[in-house]
Motif scaffolding. Structure first.
Motif, mmCIF file in Angstrom:
data_model
loop_
_atom_site.group_PDB
_atom_site.id
_atom_site.type_symbol
_atom_site.label_atom_id
_atom_site.label_comp_id
_atom_site.label_asym_id
_atom_site.label_seq_id
_atom_site.Cartn_x
_atom_site.Cartn_y
_atom_site.Cartn_z
ATOM 1 N N GLU A 73 0.842 -1.197 0.000
ATOM 2 C CA GLU A 73 0.000 0.000 0.000
ATOM 3 C C GLU A 73 0.877 1.246 0.000
ATOM 4 O O GLU A 73 2.031 1.204 0.412
ATOM 5 C CB GLU A 73 -0.887 0.027 1.262
ATOM 6 C CG GLU A 73 -2.000 -0.996 1.260
ATOM 7 C CD GLU A 73 -2.847 -0.933 2.533
ATOM 8 O OE1 GLU A 73 -2.531 -0.146 3.437
ATOM 9 O OE2 GLU A 73 -3.823 -1.705 2.607
ATOM 10 N N LEU A 74 0.266 2.351 -0.418
ATOM 11 C CA LEU A 74 0.938 3.644 -0.303
ATOM 12 C C LEU A 74 0.498 4.256 1.018
ATOM 13 O O LEU A 74 -0.688 4.306 1.317
ATOM 14 C CB LEU A 74 0.537 4.561 -1.473
ATOM 15 C CG LEU A 74 0.807 3.988 -2.870
ATOM 16 C CD1 LEU A 74 0.238 4.918 -3.937
ATOM 17 C CD2 LEU A 74 2.299 3.786 -3.094
ATOM 18 N N HIS A 75 1.458 4.681 1.821
ATOM 19 C CA HIS A 75 1.143 5.207 3.152
ATOM 20 C C HIS A 75 1.790 6.569 3.387
ATOM 21 O O HIS A 75 2.773 6.913 2.765
ATOM 22 C CB HIS A 75 1.685 4.274 4.235
ATOM 23 C CG HIS A 75 0.818 3.077 4.502
ATOM 24 N ND1 HIS A 75 1.108 2.179 5.490
ATOM 25 C CD2 HIS A 75 -0.325 2.650 3.927
ATOM 26 C CE1 HIS A 75 0.185 1.231 5.506
ATOM 27 N NE2 HIS A 75 -0.690 1.483 4.566
ATOM 28 N N ASN A 76 1.204 7.280 4.343
ATOM 29 C CA ASN A 76 1.868 8.459 4.883
ATOM 30 C C ASN A 76 1.792 8.344 6.402
ATOM 31 O O ASN A 76 0.891 7.695 6.924
ATOM 32 C CB ASN A 76 1.181 9.733 4.409
ATOM 33 C CG ASN A 76 2.003 10.974 4.710
ATOM 34 O OD1 ASN A 76 3.181 10.876 5.055
ATOM 35 N ND2 ASN A 76 1.381 12.123 4.586
ATOM 36 N N ILE A 77 2.742 8.952 7.092
ATOM 37 C CA ILE A 77 2.656 8.971 8.551
ATOM 38 C C ILE A 77 2.233 10.372 8.963
ATOM 39 O O ILE A 77 2.864 11.359 8.574
ATOM 40 C CB ILE A 77 3.993 8.565 9.197
ATOM 41 C CG1 ILE A 77 4.214 7.075 8.900
ATOM 42 C CG2 ILE A 77 3.973 8.821 10.706
ATOM 43 C CD1 ILE A 77 5.366 6.443 9.590
ATOM 44 N N VAL A 78 1.139 10.440 9.697
ATOM 45 C CA VAL A 78 0.660 11.739 10.157
ATOM 46 C C VAL A 78 0.702 11.772 11.678
ATOM 47 O O VAL A 78 0.553 10.763 12.340
ATOM 48 C CB VAL A 78 -0.766 12.060 9.656
ATOM 49 C CG1 VAL A 78 -0.760 12.335 8.167
ATOM 50 C CG2 VAL A 78 -1.729 10.935 9.984
ATOM 51 N N ASN A 79 0.914 12.970 12.191
ATOM 52 C CA ASN A 79 1.015 13.164 13.624
ATOM 53 C C ASN A 79 -0.289 13.763 14.126
ATOM 54 O O ASN A 79 -0.595 14.914 13.849
ATOM 55 C CB ASN A 79 2.193 14.110 13.882
ATOM 56 C CG ASN A 79 2.518 14.217 15.348
ATOM 57 O OD1 ASN A 79 1.637 14.118 16.206
ATOM 58 N ND2 ASN A 79 3.781 14.437 15.649
ATOM 59 N N VAL A 80 -1.083 12.969 14.815
ATOM 60 C CA VAL A 80 -2.351 13.458 15.358
ATOM 61 C C VAL A 80 -2.190 13.611 16.872
ATOM 62 O O VAL A 80 -2.150 12.620 17.593
ATOM 63 C CB VAL A 80 -3.515 12.487 15.027
ATOM 64 C CG1 VAL A 80 -4.845 13.050 15.502
ATOM 65 C CG2 VAL A 80 -3.564 12.175 13.539
ATOM 66 N N ASP A 81 -2.031 14.838 17.339
ATOM 67 C CA ASP A 81 -1.820 15.133 18.762
ATOM 68 C C ASP A 81 -0.686 14.297 19.363
ATOM 69 O O ASP A 81 -0.814 13.761 20.467
ATOM 70 C CB ASP A 81 -3.113 14.898 19.565
ATOM 71 C CG ASP A 81 -4.225 15.832 19.122
ATOM 72 O OD1 ASP A 81 -3.903 16.968 18.727
ATOM 73 O OD2 ASP A 81 -5.392 15.414 19.149
#
Ligand SMILES: [Cu+2]
Lengths: 154, 203
Positions: A73-81
């Motif tokens: 899969e294509l992923h991104n890492i996001v910072n949620v709080d």
């Protein structure tokens, strides 16, 4: 005789294929690609690379295929709080005349259920599929996780 | 003089953390028991060599990291930076430091599996696991926020989590915490500081 004909056919098909590849080369340059070496007991890894779009239109990476993993899969890492969350991406867009770096902690090609423990020195073959039907074959070396700051020696 | 520059460095680190350009600090709840200068919460968990407590390492600097072995990006990146920082320090400094990894995925990460996984990064790394309930208490004490992120095929579940290194002084106090993407240089500084703390306290 039969073999000669079929190899001649194969050769001519290679010649036909070559110009298309060359054309794609002008649209997209892939550099610094690698697949992260896998610690023992781990089933997942990721592929990272730099994608440079040399056209004046945005380019969308839709899919990556490889038989090394059960699922890609294509992923991104996001910072949620402060919590780091991996988000599947329907596509990864490379802006017109721009580069996008897939790197740890950011966009990456997620490889899940990898069939064997990948080690440095190996290579992973994959196919990148873009919007508009363009595809690119890629052979990426397996490399240990080396953060950018370590490479720079800082 | 040394102490002053330390104080300035530390307050600037805290400011950077609070400024919002980096992940929010781990102390997200009103519970302030986890703060630099305060005793780091003790724990007793299972390693592949038997039970291990934080208190066992009095006299050593401890660096603590929470994660899981199936983590595809965040944990390998953090562990890789930490072990490179450790390897770049003088041997005598390294001997006064203990890196510890605590799992957030106890059903998969047995002490044996953790040991196998961590050996890849650094021979001194200790991996700890326990039952869900015990780990719940410890993650709460350290303000670790985490949640299973189910995938369509449960075989590929991920765990969203906060990712900080906790630096614990040889006297058992929380010295500071740094995000997992910290540079090797910053990690080296933090580790060196831990050992210096001990020397200061001995004088
Ligand atoms: Cu991912």
């Amino acid at each position: 005789m039969k073999m000669l004909i079929s190899s001649a056919l194969l050769l001519s098909s290679l010649f036909i294929a070559t110009p298309t590849l060359a054309c794609d080369d002008h649209k997209l340059e892939i550099s610094d690609s690698y697949v992260r070496e896998m610690p023992p007991a781990s089933k997942n890894t990721a592929a990272y690379m730099q994608l440079k779009n040399t056209t004046d239109k945005p380019l969308k990476l839709l899919e990556v295929q490889s038989d090394i993993a059960k699922k890609i899969e294509l992923h991104n890492i996001v910072n949620v709080d402060g919590v780091l969350k991996m988000q599947p991406q329907p596509y990864i867009e490379i802006a017109a005349n721009n580069s996008l770096i897939l790197k740890p902690g950011s966009y990456h090609v997620m490889m899940m259920g990898v069939k064997r423990q990948l080690k440095q020195g190996e290579e992973v073959k994959m196919t990148l599929k873009f919007e508009g039907g363009m595809t690119r074959e890629l052979t990426a070396p397996v490399q240990p996780i080396m953060p950018k700051s370590a490479k720079a020696g800082s | 003089m040394k102490y002053k520059s330390y104080a300035i460095l530390f307050s600037s680190l805290v400011l950077i953390m609070l400024s919002g350009c980096s992940p929010t600090e781990p102390a997200t709840t009103s519970n302030n028991s986890l703060a630099p200068g305060k005793p780091a919460p003790n724990f007793t968990l299972q390693s592949n060599q038997g039970p291990i407590s934080l208190a066992d390492f009095k006299g050593k600097g401890v660096v603590l990291f929470f994660g899981y072995t199936n983590c595809p990006d965040v944990c390998p990146t953090g562990l890789s930076s930490l072990t490179q920082a450790l390897k770049q320090l003088p041997k005598t400094t390294q001997q006064r430091l203990q890196p510890i990894f605590i799992t957030l995925d106890p059903t998969v990460d047995t002490p044996a599996r953790l040991a196998e996984y961590l050996r890849y990064f650094h021979s001194n790394l200790i991996g700890l696991s326990s039952n869900q309930q015990t780990l719940e208490q410890i993650t709460q004490a350290y303000h670790v926020v985490y949640k299973r992120q189910p995938q369509p095929n449960s075989e590929f579940d991920f765990i969203q989590h906060t990712a900080y290194f906790y630096f614990i002084s040889p006297t058992g106090k929380l010295s500071q915490y740094l995000p997992h993407q910290s540079s090797i240089e910053n990690l080296k500084q933090a580790l060196t500081m831990l050992v210096k703390t001990k020397q200061k306290e001995l004088i």
